[in-house]
Design an enzyme around this catalytic site. Structure first.
Site, PDB file in Angstrom:
ATOM      1  N   HIS A 109      -3.553  -0.833  -2.792  1.00 48.52           N
ATOM      2  CA  HIS A 109      -3.048  -2.117  -2.290  1.00 48.52           C
ATOM      3  C   HIS A 109      -1.756  -2.455  -3.045  1.00 48.52           C
ATOM      4  O   HIS A 109      -1.697  -2.298  -4.267  1.00 48.52           O
ATOM      5  CB  HIS A 109      -4.109  -3.206  -2.520  1.00 48.52           C
ATOM      6  CG  HIS A 109      -3.707  -4.529  -1.946  1.00 48.52           C
ATOM      7  ND1 HIS A 109      -3.834  -4.828  -0.613  1.00 48.52           N
ATOM      8  CD2 HIS A 109      -3.162  -5.621  -2.531  1.00 48.52           C
ATOM      9  CE1 HIS A 109      -3.392  -6.062  -0.390  1.00 48.52           C
ATOM     10  NE2 HIS A 109      -2.979  -6.562  -1.537  1.00 48.52           N
ATOM     11  N   GLU A 179       3.188   2.911  -6.733  1.00 46.34           N
ATOM     12  CA  GLU A 179       2.043   3.388  -5.930  1.00 46.34           C
ATOM     13  C   GLU A 179       2.024   4.913  -5.911  1.00 46.34           C
ATOM     14  O   GLU A 179       0.972   5.544  -6.039  1.00 46.34           O
ATOM     15  CB  GLU A 179       2.142   2.891  -4.487  1.00 46.34           C
ATOM     16  CG  GLU A 179       1.877   1.417  -4.299  1.00 46.34           C
ATOM     17  CD  GLU A 179       1.867   1.045  -2.824  1.00 46.34           C
ATOM     18  OE1 GLU A 179       1.202   1.736  -2.032  1.00 46.34           O
ATOM     19  OE2 GLU A 179       2.537   0.061  -2.458  1.00 46.34           O
TER      20      GLU A 179
HETATM   21  C1  GRF Z   1       1.308   0.997   0.952  1.00 44.89           C
HETATM   22  O1  GRF Z   1       2.093  -0.039   0.476  1.00 44.89           O
HETATM   23  C2  GRF Z   1      -0.144   0.789   0.563  1.00 44.89           C
HETATM   24  O2  GRF Z   1      -0.297   0.121  -0.643  1.00 44.89           O
HETATM   25  C3  GRF Z   1      -0.672  -0.071   1.673  1.00 44.89           C
HETATM   26  O3  GRF Z   1      -0.012   0.398   2.832  1.00 44.89           O
HETATM   27  C4  GRF Z   1       1.227   1.006   2.476  1.00 44.89           C
HETATM   28  C5  GRF Z   1       1.212   2.372   3.047  1.00 44.89           C
HETATM   29  O4  GRF Z   1       2.436   3.016   2.980  1.00 44.89           O
HETATM   30  N1  GRF Z   1      -2.104  -0.047   1.734  1.00 44.89           N
HETATM   31  P1  GRF Z   1       2.533   4.545   3.330  1.00 44.89           P
HETATM   32  O5  GRF Z   1       2.006   4.763   4.734  1.00 44.89           O
HETATM   33  O6  GRF Z   1       1.744   5.315   2.312  1.00 44.89           O
HETATM   34  O7  GRF Z   1       4.001   4.864   3.238  1.00 44.89           O
END
Ligand code: GRF
Length: 217
Positions: A109, A179
């Site tokens: 998240h 992330e």
């Molecule tokens: C990310 O920001 C994740 O935290 C959220 O959705 C987004 C997905 O991005 N759950 P991606 O498809 O991995 O580029």
């Protein structure tokens, strides 16, 4: 020094996606050559998710769900994966699938939960809410999925500053960068521990130490 505590084969991981799949890409790249975990399959809620092209390029088998509310279909699609990662998966995982995958199903998240989470809090809305709320920090959270949106026990978090003059997009980019580091580290560490059957919490320092170790080899 690492000790392989589970099987000598990298643990198969399934990744559930709905969008562009940059987190999926980070997992594919970071786990290539890992002794602990490998992306074994990708499951998408949409036939046109950008993540699917990434999977195909990496040679990872893909399943597109016909009915995202069908727990049996999801459990069948993840197959023999020991760990299941929601990486930009926007559908609700049906409770029967959550129960079946208890403490093996995790989500990333783009905020520091429990703040700025819950139903409707995804994508750009998260960062807009962080800015509107005047928070001085945001970040990324990896947590277990339970029956409530964004409420399962937190595994690890990586904070980033909110800077003066930040826009939704500048903040989103800063969070996305962490992330991409946090998610593979958590997946590898859970795999290294054999995917514990109880929730675990992992300190960021512990993960980044592992990251440094990985980088040195
Ligand atoms: C990310 O920001 C994740 O935290 C959220 O959705 C987004 C997905 O991005 N759950 P991606 O498809 O991995 O580029």
């Amino acid at each position: 020094m690492y000790t392989v505590t589970s099987s000598p084969q990298p643990l198969p991981v399934a990744v559930l996606v709905s969008g562009g799949g940059t987190n999926l890409q980070a997992l594919i790249d970071a786990l290539r050559g890992s002794p602990f975990a490998r992306v074994a399959r990708v499951v998408s809620s949409r036939p046109d998710a950008g993540a699917l092209e990434r999977s195909r390029r990496a040679g990872v088998p893909v399943t597109v769900l016909a009915d995202c509310a069908d727990a049996r279909e999801i459990v069948a699609a993840v197959g023999d994966a020991r760990l299941v990662v929601l990486a930009g998966y926007v559908k609700r995982v049906p409770p029967a699938a959550v129960a079946r995958l208890r403490w093996r199903l995790i989500n990333i998240h783009p905020a520091l939960l429990p703040a700025f989470g819950g139903p409707g809090m995804y994508g750009r809305r998260v960062h807009e809410a962080v800015l509107a709320g005047g928070a001085t920090r945001s970040g990324a959270t990896v947590h277990y999925v339970d029956e409530e949106f964004d409420r399962g026990p937190i595994i690890a978090q990586w904070p980033v500053p909110v800077r003066a003059g930040d826009t939704r997009d500048s903040l989103a980019a800063r969070v996305l960068k962490v992330e991409h580091r946090l998610l593979p580290l958590v997946v590898e560490e859970l795999a290294r521990r054999g995917v514990p059957s109880e929730p675990v919490k992992i300190a960021l320092e512990e993960l980044t130490t592992l990251e440094r170790w990985n980088g040195d080899e």
